[in-house]
Scaffold this motif. Structure first.
Motif, PDB file in Angstrom:
ATOM      1  N   GLU B  12      11.056  -8.717   8.148  1.00 41.58           N
ATOM      2  CA  GLU B  12      11.642  -8.034   9.305  1.00 41.58           C
ATOM      3  C   GLU B  12      13.009  -7.446   8.951  1.00 41.58           C
ATOM      4  OE1 GLU B  12      11.189 -10.182  12.964  1.00 41.58           O
ATOM      5  OE2 GLU B  12      12.399  -8.735  14.083  1.00 41.58           O
ATOM      6  N   GLN B  13      13.699  -8.069   8.000  1.00 39.42           N
ATOM      7  CA  GLN B  13      15.012  -7.563   7.588  1.00 39.42           C
ATOM      8  C   GLN B  13      14.907  -6.183   6.921  1.00 39.42           C
ATOM      9  OE1 GLN B  13      14.222 -11.026   7.152  1.00 39.42           O
ATOM     10  NE2 GLN B  13      15.353 -11.159   9.062  1.00 39.42           N
ATOM     11  N   ASP B  14      13.722  -5.844   6.418  1.00 40.45           N
ATOM     12  CA  ASP B  14      13.527  -4.544   5.752  1.00 40.45           C
ATOM     13  C   ASP B  14      13.222  -3.419   6.734  1.00 40.45           C
ATOM     14  OD1 ASP B  14      13.574  -5.961   3.295  1.00 40.45           O
ATOM     15  OD2 ASP B  14      11.401  -6.311   3.392  1.00 40.45           O
ATOM     16  N   LEU B  15      12.951  -3.792   7.980  1.00 35.48           N
ATOM     17  CA  LEU B  15      12.334  -2.846   8.915  1.00 35.48           C
ATOM     18  C   LEU B  15      13.199  -1.614   9.180  1.00 35.48           C
ATOM     19  CD1 LEU B  15       9.828  -2.386  10.575  1.00 35.48           C
ATOM     20  CD2 LEU B  15      10.788  -3.801  12.383  1.00 35.48           C
ATOM     21  N   GLU B  16      14.502  -1.819   9.341  1.00 30.15           N
ATOM     22  CA  GLU B  16      15.385  -0.683   9.640  1.00 30.15           C
ATOM     23  C   GLU B  16      15.316   0.356   8.517  1.00 30.15           C
ATOM     24  OE1 GLU B  16      19.089  -1.857  11.641  1.00 30.15           O
ATOM     25  OE2 GLU B  16      20.046  -0.289  10.426  1.00 30.15           O
ATOM     26  N   SER B  50       2.242  -7.908  10.289  1.00 33.39           N
ATOM     27  CA  SER B  50       2.547  -9.099   9.482  1.00 33.39           C
ATOM     28  C   SER B  50       1.653 -10.288   9.811  1.00 33.39           C
ATOM     29  CB  SER B  50       3.993  -9.528   9.698  1.00 33.39           C
ATOM     30  OG  SER B  50       4.839  -8.488   9.315  1.00 33.39           O
ATOM     31  N   SER B  51       1.203 -10.355  11.065  1.00 35.40           N
ATOM     32  CA  SER B  51       0.396 -11.517  11.457  1.00 35.40           C
ATOM     33  C   SER B  51      -1.091 -11.306  11.183  1.00 35.40           C
ATOM     34  CB  SER B  51       0.624 -11.817  12.939  1.00 35.40           C
ATOM     35  OG  SER B  51       0.168 -10.727  13.718  1.00 35.40           O
ATOM     36  N   ASP B  52      -1.442 -10.129  10.647  1.00 39.52           N
ATOM     37  CA  ASP B  52      -2.852  -9.823  10.381  1.00 39.52           C
ATOM     38  C   ASP B  52      -3.127  -9.987   8.880  1.00 39.52           C
ATOM     39  OD1 ASP B  52      -5.329  -8.685   9.925  1.00 39.52           O
ATOM     40  OD2 ASP B  52      -4.987  -6.965  11.230  1.00 39.52           O
ATOM     41  N   PRO B  53      -3.970 -10.941   8.503  1.00 39.88           N
ATOM     42  CA  PRO B  53      -4.213 -11.169   7.069  1.00 39.88           C
ATOM     43  C   PRO B  53      -4.877  -9.976   6.376  1.00 39.88           C
ATOM     44  CG  PRO B  53      -5.714 -12.495   8.416  1.00 39.88           C
ATOM     45  CD  PRO B  53      -4.726 -11.875   9.356  1.00 39.88           C
ATOM     46  N   ASN B  54      -5.402  -9.020   7.148  1.00 41.06           N
ATOM     47  CA  ASN B  54      -6.033  -7.842   6.553  1.00 41.06           C
ATOM     48  C   ASN B  54      -5.123  -6.617   6.532  1.00 41.06           C
ATOM     49  OD1 ASN B  54      -8.384  -9.169   5.859  1.00 41.06           O
ATOM     50  ND2 ASN B  54      -9.350  -8.756   7.841  1.00 41.06           N
ATOM     51  N   ASN B  55      -3.835  -6.838   6.797  1.00 44.87           N
ATOM     52  CA  ASN B  55      -2.862  -5.756   6.689  1.00 44.87           C
ATOM     53  C   ASN B  55      -1.681  -6.218   5.856  1.00 44.87           C
ATOM     54  OD1 ASN B  55      -3.188  -3.092   8.249  1.00 44.87           O
ATOM     55  ND2 ASN B  55      -4.046  -4.619   9.642  1.00 44.87           N
ATOM     56  N   GLU B  56      -1.234  -5.371   4.943  1.00 41.46           N
ATOM     57  CA  GLU B  56      -0.057  -5.696   4.138  1.00 41.46           C
ATOM     58  C   GLU B  56       0.890  -4.502   4.117  1.00 41.46           C
ATOM     59  OE1 GLU B  56      -1.346  -7.089   0.259  1.00 41.46           O
ATOM     60  OE2 GLU B  56      -2.222  -8.903   1.123  1.00 41.46           O
ATOM     61  N   LEU B  57       2.115  -4.751   4.550  1.00 42.01           N
ATOM     62  CA  LEU B  57       3.167  -3.743   4.479  1.00 42.01           C
ATOM     63  C   LEU B  57       3.974  -4.079   3.231  1.00 42.01           C
ATOM     64  CD1 LEU B  57       4.458  -1.363   6.166  1.00 42.01           C
ATOM     65  CD2 LEU B  57       6.024  -3.088   7.084  1.00 42.01           C
ATOM     66  N   VAL B  58       3.985  -3.130   2.292  1.00 35.97           N
ATOM     67  CA  VAL B  58       4.523  -3.411   0.960  1.00 35.97           C
ATOM     68  C   VAL B  58       5.734  -2.528   0.691  1.00 35.97           C
ATOM     69  CG1 VAL B  58       3.971  -3.343  -1.516  1.00 35.97           C
ATOM     70  CG2 VAL B  58       2.204  -3.994   0.138  1.00 35.97           C
ATOM     71  N   VAL B  59       6.805  -3.122   0.184  1.00 35.28           N
ATOM     72  CA  VAL B  59       7.968  -2.315  -0.205  1.00 35.28           C
ATOM     73  C   VAL B  59       8.163  -2.356  -1.718  1.00 35.28           C
ATOM     74  CG1 VAL B  59       9.272  -2.363   1.968  1.00 35.28           C
ATOM     75  CG2 VAL B  59       9.515  -4.260   0.351  1.00 35.28           C
TER      76      VAL B  59
END
Lengths: 153, 153
Positions: B12-16, B50-59
């Motif tokens: 969540e800290q990366d969101l901005e 983030s709460s969905d095991p079938n989704n990944e937000l990657v930085v």
């Protein structure tokens, strides 16, 4: 149509008929295995879909016979101000029913379901080899604004 | 590149910073709201992803700075003998980094992650207005075999 078409979430008992429809298709016949007993890969995939609240496998029924199927995936994204999208895949109708409007009913059902789920967009990709499919979706109001890119692994 | 690029799941800290990148884009600038404090719609979407095991937000990070982002969705299907697919969306790189290969690194990472997750296919759609993007994905081995159809709700 004066026949009543009902839509519902697929159960495991529907799976054999669904795979039969997936295999009864110009592209599907080359890549699916409609065998009895049904190959375990389909049963495993069915359970993965059914246990995921963001995936819905939907069948269209007429007089208790399954005449259509589609899968709808609901995905949360950050883009478009955190908008959810619905993706439609695996739309198939019974070969005996083609040209009778079942496809249109299926997609309309998916669009309404996407609205119920608060999606801002419905999307799908269609193989460029399926010329009729592109016209079908455009008639329903879809715009072919994107290229659909695939890579086999 | 001799710089070390690290990939990790976004927090969540990366969101901005992520929303800043999404808004810093020809199409994104018209549809995103990069404001402080961040509009709640992004925070809500972040938690849904983030709460969905079938989704990944990657930085992608370089020296603790976020220089790229993408979302990967893993979806089980009945088609292709119950095959899983990975869908890549929302690929953005820092404007100061464009042309330095970060996009290529992001997509390669996604392809490897899709393999790890047992997917048989990686897919994405790209707006036909993004001419460079199509060439970029084709160079990486994607085939534009499909039309990408969208309908706004």
């Amino acid at each position: 149509m004066d026949r009543e078409i009902k839509f519902r979430i697929a159960t495991e008992q529907d799976l054999e008929r669904i795979v039969e429809m997936l295999a009864d298709d110009a592209l599907g016949s080359k890549r699916e295995r409609y065998e009895q007993p049904l190959p375990n890969c389909y049963i495993k995939a069915f359970h993965a879909i059914s246990s995921d609240p963001n995936n819905e496998l939907v069948v269209a029924c007429c007089e208790n016979e399954i005449i259509g199927v589609q899968q709808i995936t609901f995905t949360p994204y950050l883009t478009h101000q955190g908008g959810w999208r619905a993706t439609i895949e695996g739309v198939r109708t019974s070969s005996s029913e083609r040209g009778r409007g079942i496809g249109t009913e299926l997609i309309r059902w998916a669009i309404n379901r996407a609205k119920e789920r608060g999606c801002h967009l419905v999307q799908l990709t269609t193989d460029k080899k399926r010329k009729d499919a592109l016209r079908f979706y455009e008639r329903l109001g879809f715009k072919a604004t994107h290229e659909g890119l695939k890579m086999k692994l």
